[in-house]
Every structure is written in C-alpha cells, then in structure tokens.
Design a protein around this motif. Structure first.
Motif, PDB file in Angstrom:
ATOM      1  N   MET A 189       0.829  -1.206   0.000  1.00 21.29           N
ATOM      2  CA  MET A 189       0.000   0.000   0.000  1.00 21.29           C
ATOM      3  C   MET A 189       0.864   1.257   0.000  1.00 21.29           C
ATOM      4  O   MET A 189       0.553   2.242  -0.672  1.00 21.29           O
ATOM      5  CB  MET A 189      -0.922   0.017   1.221  1.00 21.29           C
ATOM      6  CG  MET A 189      -2.072  -0.953   1.173  1.00 21.29           C
ATOM      7  SD  MET A 189      -3.143  -0.754   2.631  1.00 21.29           S
ATOM      8  CE  MET A 189      -4.101  -2.256   2.548  1.00 21.29           C
ATOM      9  N   ARG A 190       1.953   1.195   0.742  1.00 21.65           N
ATOM     10  CA  ARG A 190       2.853   2.356   0.795  1.00 21.65           C
ATOM     11  C   ARG A 190       3.515   2.579  -0.571  1.00 21.65           C
ATOM     12  O   ARG A 190       3.665   3.715  -1.018  1.00 21.65           O
ATOM     13  CB  ARG A 190       3.889   2.149   1.896  1.00 21.65           C
ATOM     14  CG  ARG A 190       4.666   3.413   2.247  1.00 21.65           C
ATOM     15  CD  ARG A 190       5.488   3.232   3.519  1.00 21.65           C
ATOM     16  NE  ARG A 190       4.627   3.087   4.684  1.00 21.65           N
ATOM     17  CZ  ARG A 190       4.479   1.952   5.361  1.00 21.65           C
ATOM     18  NH1 ARG A 190       5.123   0.858   4.982  1.00 21.65           N
ATOM     19  NH2 ARG A 190       3.664   1.895   6.409  1.00 21.65           N
ATOM     20  N   GLN A 191       3.894   1.500  -1.243  1.00 19.69           N
ATOM     21  CA  GLN A 191       4.472   1.636  -2.583  1.00 19.69           C
ATOM     22  C   GLN A 191       3.442   2.236  -3.553  1.00 19.69           C
ATOM     23  O   GLN A 191       3.755   3.102  -4.367  1.00 19.69           O
ATOM     24  CB  GLN A 191       4.938   0.260  -3.080  1.00 19.69           C
ATOM     25  CG  GLN A 191       6.098  -0.329  -2.284  1.00 19.69           C
ATOM     26  CD  GLN A 191       6.342  -1.785  -2.625  1.00 19.69           C
ATOM     27  OE1 GLN A 191       5.567  -2.427  -3.331  1.00 19.69           O
ATOM     28  NE2 GLN A 191       7.433  -2.342  -2.104  1.00 19.69           N
ATOM     29  N   TYR A 192       2.227   1.755  -3.430  1.00 17.77           N
ATOM     30  CA  TYR A 192       1.113   2.226  -4.266  1.00 17.77           C
ATOM     31  C   TYR A 192       0.848   3.718  -4.032  1.00 17.77           C
ATOM     32  O   TYR A 192       0.779   4.523  -4.985  1.00 17.77           O
ATOM     33  CB  TYR A 192      -0.099   1.384  -3.908  1.00 17.77           C
ATOM     34  CG  TYR A 192      -1.442   1.788  -4.475  1.00 17.77           C
ATOM     35  CD1 TYR A 192      -1.634   2.050  -5.825  1.00 17.77           C
ATOM     36  CD2 TYR A 192      -2.560   1.831  -3.631  1.00 17.77           C
ATOM     37  CE1 TYR A 192      -2.893   2.357  -6.322  1.00 17.77           C
ATOM     38  CE2 TYR A 192      -3.822   2.135  -4.114  1.00 17.77           C
ATOM     39  CZ  TYR A 192      -3.985   2.403  -5.461  1.00 17.77           C
ATOM     40  OH  TYR A 192      -5.233   2.706  -5.959  1.00 17.77           O
ATOM     41  N   THR A 193       0.728   4.118  -2.789  1.00 17.77           N
ATOM     42  CA  THR A 193       0.419   5.521  -2.488  1.00 17.77           C
ATOM     43  C   THR A 193       1.599   6.422  -2.829  1.00 17.77           C
ATOM     44  O   THR A 193       1.400   7.579  -3.213  1.00 17.77           O
ATOM     45  CB  THR A 193       0.038   5.682  -1.010  1.00 17.77           C
ATOM     46  OG1 THR A 193       1.070   5.143  -0.170  1.00 17.77           O
ATOM     47  CG2 THR A 193      -1.264   4.965  -0.710  1.00 17.77           C
ATOM     48  N   ARG A 194       2.814   5.903  -2.722  1.00 15.40           N
ATOM     49  CA  ARG A 194       3.967   6.717  -3.104  1.00 15.40           C
ATOM     50  C   ARG A 194       3.948   6.999  -4.605  1.00 15.40           C
ATOM     51  O   ARG A 194       4.275   8.108  -5.047  1.00 15.40           O
ATOM     52  CB  ARG A 194       5.264   6.010  -2.694  1.00 15.40           C
ATOM     53  CG  ARG A 194       6.509   6.882  -2.850  1.00 15.40           C
ATOM     54  CD  ARG A 194       7.757   6.189  -2.330  1.00 15.40           C
ATOM     55  NE  ARG A 194       7.712   6.022  -0.878  1.00 15.40           N
ATOM     56  CZ  ARG A 194       7.621   4.849  -0.254  1.00 15.40           C
ATOM     57  NH1 ARG A 194       7.561   3.722  -0.965  1.00 15.40           N
ATOM     58  NH2 ARG A 194       7.603   4.787   1.055  1.00 15.40           N
ATOM     59  N   GLN A 195       3.553   6.002  -5.407  1.00 18.49           N
ATOM     60  CA  GLN A 195       3.426   6.227  -6.848  1.00 18.49           C
ATOM     61  C   GLN A 195       2.352   7.278  -7.141  1.00 18.49           C
ATOM     62  O   GLN A 195       2.510   8.105  -8.041  1.00 18.49           O
ATOM     63  CB  GLN A 195       3.078   4.918  -7.558  1.00 18.49           C
ATOM     64  CG  GLN A 195       4.219   3.918  -7.627  1.00 18.49           C
ATOM     65  CD  GLN A 195       3.841   2.681  -8.421  1.00 18.49           C
ATOM     66  OE1 GLN A 195       3.073   2.747  -9.382  1.00 18.49           O
ATOM     67  NE2 GLN A 195       4.367   1.527  -8.019  1.00 18.49           N
ATOM     68  N   ILE A 196       1.263   7.232  -6.392  1.00 16.63           N
ATOM     69  CA  ILE A 196       0.198   8.222  -6.574  1.00 16.63           C
ATOM     70  C   ILE A 196       0.700   9.617  -6.237  1.00 16.63           C
ATOM     71  O   ILE A 196       0.465  10.582  -6.975  1.00 16.63           O
ATOM     72  CB  ILE A 196      -1.020   7.854  -5.704  1.00 16.63           C
ATOM     73  CG1 ILE A 196      -1.647   6.557  -6.206  1.00 16.63           C
ATOM     74  CG2 ILE A 196      -2.048   8.985  -5.704  1.00 16.63           C
ATOM     75  CD1 ILE A 196      -2.697   5.991  -5.279  1.00 16.63           C
ATOM     76  N   ASP A 197       1.395   9.751  -5.119  1.00 14.39           N
ATOM     77  CA  ASP A 197       1.937  11.050  -4.730  1.00 14.39           C
ATOM     78  C   ASP A 197       2.866  11.605  -5.814  1.00 14.39           C
ATOM     79  O   ASP A 197       2.809  12.787  -6.154  1.00 14.39           O
ATOM     80  CB  ASP A 197       2.689  10.920  -3.407  1.00 14.39           C
ATOM     81  CG  ASP A 197       3.353  12.208  -2.980  1.00 14.39           C
ATOM     82  OD1 ASP A 197       2.628  13.153  -2.590  1.00 14.39           O
ATOM     83  OD2 ASP A 197       4.591  12.305  -3.058  1.00 14.39           O
ATOM     84  N   GLN A 198       3.708  10.735  -6.378  1.00 18.61           N
ATOM     85  CA  GLN A 198       4.631  11.187  -7.426  1.00 18.61           C
ATOM     86  C   GLN A 198       3.880  11.583  -8.693  1.00 18.61           C
ATOM     87  O   GLN A 198       4.238  12.564  -9.356  1.00 18.61           O
ATOM     88  CB  GLN A 198       5.650  10.085  -7.714  1.00 18.61           C
ATOM     89  CG  GLN A 198       6.616   9.841  -6.556  1.00 18.61           C
ATOM     90  CD  GLN A 198       7.506   8.626  -6.770  1.00 18.61           C
ATOM     91  OE1 GLN A 198       7.276   7.829  -7.674  1.00 18.61           O
ATOM     92  NE2 GLN A 198       8.522   8.474  -5.928  1.00 18.61           N
ATOM     93  N   ALA A 199       2.827  10.841  -9.040  1.00 21.60           N
ATOM     94  CA  ALA A 199       2.056  11.165 -10.243  1.00 21.60           C
ATOM     95  C   ALA A 199       1.322  12.494 -10.095  1.00 21.60           C
ATOM     96  O   ALA A 199       1.114  13.206 -11.085  1.00 21.60           O
ATOM     97  CB  ALA A 199       1.055  10.042 -10.533  1.00 21.60           C
ATOM     98  N   LEU A 200       0.932  12.854  -8.868  1.00 20.73           N
ATOM     99  CA  LEU A 200       0.201  14.092  -8.641  1.00 20.73           C
ATOM    100  C   LEU A 200       1.094  15.329  -8.635  1.00 20.73           C
ATOM    101  O   LEU A 200       0.593  16.455  -8.760  1.00 20.73           O
ATOM    102  CB  LEU A 200      -0.547  14.022  -7.304  1.00 20.73           C
ATOM    103  CG  LEU A 200      -1.750  13.084  -7.245  1.00 20.73           C
ATOM    104  CD1 LEU A 200      -2.313  13.052  -5.827  1.00 20.73           C
ATOM    105  CD2 LEU A 200      -2.824  13.496  -8.225  1.00 20.73           C
ATOM    106  N   ARG A 201       2.380  15.155  -8.479  1.00 24.65           N
ATOM    107  CA  ARG A 201       3.257  16.314  -8.333  1.00 24.65           C
ATOM    108  C   ARG A 201       3.191  17.287  -9.508  1.00 24.65           C
ATOM    109  O   ARG A 201       3.120  18.504  -9.300  1.00 24.65           O
ATOM    110  CB  ARG A 201       4.698  15.852  -8.084  1.00 24.65           C
ATOM    111  CG  ARG A 201       4.878  15.229  -6.707  1.00 24.65           C
ATOM    112  CD  ARG A 201       6.303  14.785  -6.464  1.00 24.65           C
ATOM    113  NE  ARG A 201       6.405  14.071  -5.182  1.00 24.65           N
ATOM    114  CZ  ARG A 201       7.525  13.577  -4.693  1.00 24.65           C
ATOM    115  NH1 ARG A 201       8.657  13.715  -5.382  1.00 24.65           N
ATOM    116  NH2 ARG A 201       7.528  12.938  -3.537  1.00 24.65           N
TER     117      ARG A 201
END
Length: 373
Positions: free
Chosen positions: A193-205
C-alpha cells in the motif's frame, strides 16, 4: 462541466502588484458560465470606453489609449475565448500587454485606471479559491476530481497515475504469498500500500506543483493513514472524506468536500479575527488606514484583512507611508488599500481579501502587526 478557472498563483499576484505603467487598466467583469458571452462582451466594451475616457482625461498619450483599445477590442472579438467562462473575469491591460483570469468568485464589476493595477478583488480568489481536488483512493481504484462552486465535479486525467494497488506493485493480488525472507501478511500488505500511495503522490506532483489548491482525501483506513504518511503536497486537508469512495458518486464526493472547504476558510478567518483581538490589547493591531499604510511600508504587518469591494482613492508615500486621500477616483491616484496589500505581500506578510462584515471594526482594512510600532 468543468469551470474554466485561471486561479492566480502568489507569484502571478506579486508580479501584478509590482507592475508599473502610466497607463494601467484593471477591469472586473461578472460572467455567466452558461452564456455565450454576448452580454459580457457588450459590458466589456462599455468598461473599455470608460477606461479610455479616464486615460484621456489624465493626459495619457493617444497612442497608449489606442493600443489599449485595440487589445480590448481583440478580446471582445475572440469567439473562442468567450466560449469558456467562469463567474468573473479579471483583466489587466497596458499598452503592451493584456493578462486575464477567469475566476470562480462572484466579483463586483468595474474599471480602475492608474499607474498600477487594482488587484485587491483578485486577492479574494487567491485567498479563498473555493476550488479543490479530491483524491478518491481505494485499493482497487483511484481517481482525481476537480470541484468548483455549484458545478458538477470533473475527473482529471493524471498521467502515470496507477489504476490499482496490485498492478502498481506488479502483483496479481497484494495477498500473494511472499518468498522466504520477504515481508508478508498484514505487514506485507501495508508495504505494498505504501508503494502504491507513493506512486500516486509522485504522479500528482506535476498537477499540484506551484499551486495552493486544497487537496481532499477520500479513503478508508488503513490506506488513508498510509497515503498521508507519504504525501508531499503541503495543502492536503487534515480532515478527509471517510470510507471507501468506490461506491460513492463524483457528485456525492464533491458534496462531502465542500463543507470541508467552508470549514477551512472559516477557521482561517476566525484565527485571524481572534489574533487581531489579542494583538489589539498588546498594541499590535490597527484598523486605521493611515497607521496600517505606515506599518506596511516599514514591513511591520504580519497579516492584513482588506475589503475586496471598497476602493479608497489616494496615494501612499513610497518612503514614509504617509497617506494622501482623494475625494474621487481618477487615472492618477489609486486604491490605497490595494497599495497596502502590495506592500504587505512584498514584505512577506499575508493578505486576506474578505467582505466588510468580516473585518474587525468593519473598516476597509485591519492589520495584525509583527511587533508594536
């Protein structure tokens, strides 16, 4: 329908506040998102005519007046521009440039002419944008919505946004058995889940870079807490929309998000008002325009509340901050409260553009000082 908003950044507002040209025209125009712009074009022509009369009365060079007329005429004739409107249109024009912002706020129409722009009404959109992004996050789906006042939310296309947790971590399921020596079970699921949410955070930047729009998280635990632990966006609201958003419509998510925005802005305003009351007892607050102008000039103002509707014509001395008030607005003087806001922002202070009833003492301006003068 997504409201076509050009939300100004602090850097853009500061550039407008710092701009100087003997022939600077500021126009605010109420607009209707559902119209084709015909009534708005007629009103813009009327305001452009008023600007030309003020410029000519102040002795502006006729070439400058003609250049401003031409820029505004070109905008009136731009059919593509008028296809997409918000609730207000702000225009800032000189003989060599025209800048426009389409705003979600309902602003009072009018024209101001001076050697600087009349930016104070624009600060309302900058202070309380009434716009937000909603991140609807679940293990099996993620979507980003843009919400604006009174309109249906619109889903935002975000490149590289993962579609679900399993594909983001390269697994058919986050419950896959792990090889010996690898994290597994509930801890392994949280790691993925942390890997998943980290990818989301990076995509939103790229979407969120350089803006101050609130981000509302709609998610259930534990993914809510996990996303917050990796989030890099400073304007993620502390309060979110609980529960799994997969079964919630976009319209309902927007409906649930709007009270959170109202609470955010109400809290900011309430904090400023309470701080003003406290600082008043310490001689670190003032609602006197002349006193606030001097304090703003010398960098003493931490936060200033300004009335977005009222224009107080006059001038402020560049060195001493002394105010000269005028009886009427013309193409030589400018809005004194506008100038106070500019000086506060230039010195790193905060500006809250509000309605008169929200200002302590119902003055056009109220300032919280960094220390007693």
């Amino acid at each position: 329908m997504i409201l076509p908003i050009d939300l100004p950044t602090r850097a853009q507002v500061e550039r407008l506040l710092a701009a100087r040209d003997p022939s600077s025209v500021s126009i605010y125009l109420p607009t209707n998102p559902a119209s084709r712009g015909e009534a708005e074009r007629i009103e813009l022509k009327n305001l452009a005519g008023e600007a030309a009369r003020q410029l000519e009365g102040a002795g502006a060079h006729r070439n400058d007046v003609a250049a401003i007329d031409e820029e505004l005429d070109d905008l009136v004739d731009d059919d593509q521009f008028w296809r997409y409107q918000a609730r207000s249109l702000a225009l800032f024009v000189t003989p060599s440039a025209l800048t426009t912002f389409r705003l979600a706020n309902n602003l009072t129409g009018g024209v101001e002419v001076s050697d600087r722009f009349h930016v104070k009404p624009l600060l309302r959109a900058f202070t309380f944008p009434n716009t937000a992004f909603v991140l609807a996050l679940a293990q099996n789906s993620v979507r980003v919505l843009e919400i604006t006042p009174d309109l249906e939310p619109a889903e935002v296309d975000v490149p590289d946004l993962p579609s679900d947790i399993a594909s983001a971590v390269g697994k058919s399921s986050i419950r896959d058995r792990a090889p010996s020596g690898k994290v597994q079970g509930s801890e392994g699921q949280k790691t993925r889940m942390r890997q998943y949410t980290r990818q989301i955070d990076q995509a939103l930047r790229p979407l969120l870079n350089g803006i101050d729009i609130p981000l509302v998280l709609a998610a259930a635990e534990p993914i809510d807490s996990i996303y917050r632990s990796v989030n890099s966006y400073p304007h993620l609201l502390i309060d979110g929309i609980p529960g799994n958003p997969e079964a919630v419509s976009d319209a309902d998510l927007a409906k649930d998000a709007r009270p959170l925005l109202d609470d955010l802005y109400a809290a900011e305003l309430r904090t400023a008002q309470e701080t003003y009351a406290l600082r008043s007892s310490q001689r670190r607050a003032s609602a006197d325009i002349a006193d606030v102008a001097r304090a703003a000039t010398y960098g003493l103002v931490d936060t200033v509340l300004v009335d977005i509707d009222e224009v107080v014509p006059g001038q402020i001395d560049e060195e001493t901050g002394a105010v000269t008030f005028d009886e009427a607005d013309d193409a030589v003087n400018y809005g004194v409260v506008d100038e106070i806001a500019r000086r506060v922002m230039q010195n790193g202070g905060n500006v809250l553009a509000v309605r008169r009833d929200d200002i302590p003492g119902r003055s056009p301006v109220a300032a919280i000082l960094r220390y007693a003068p």
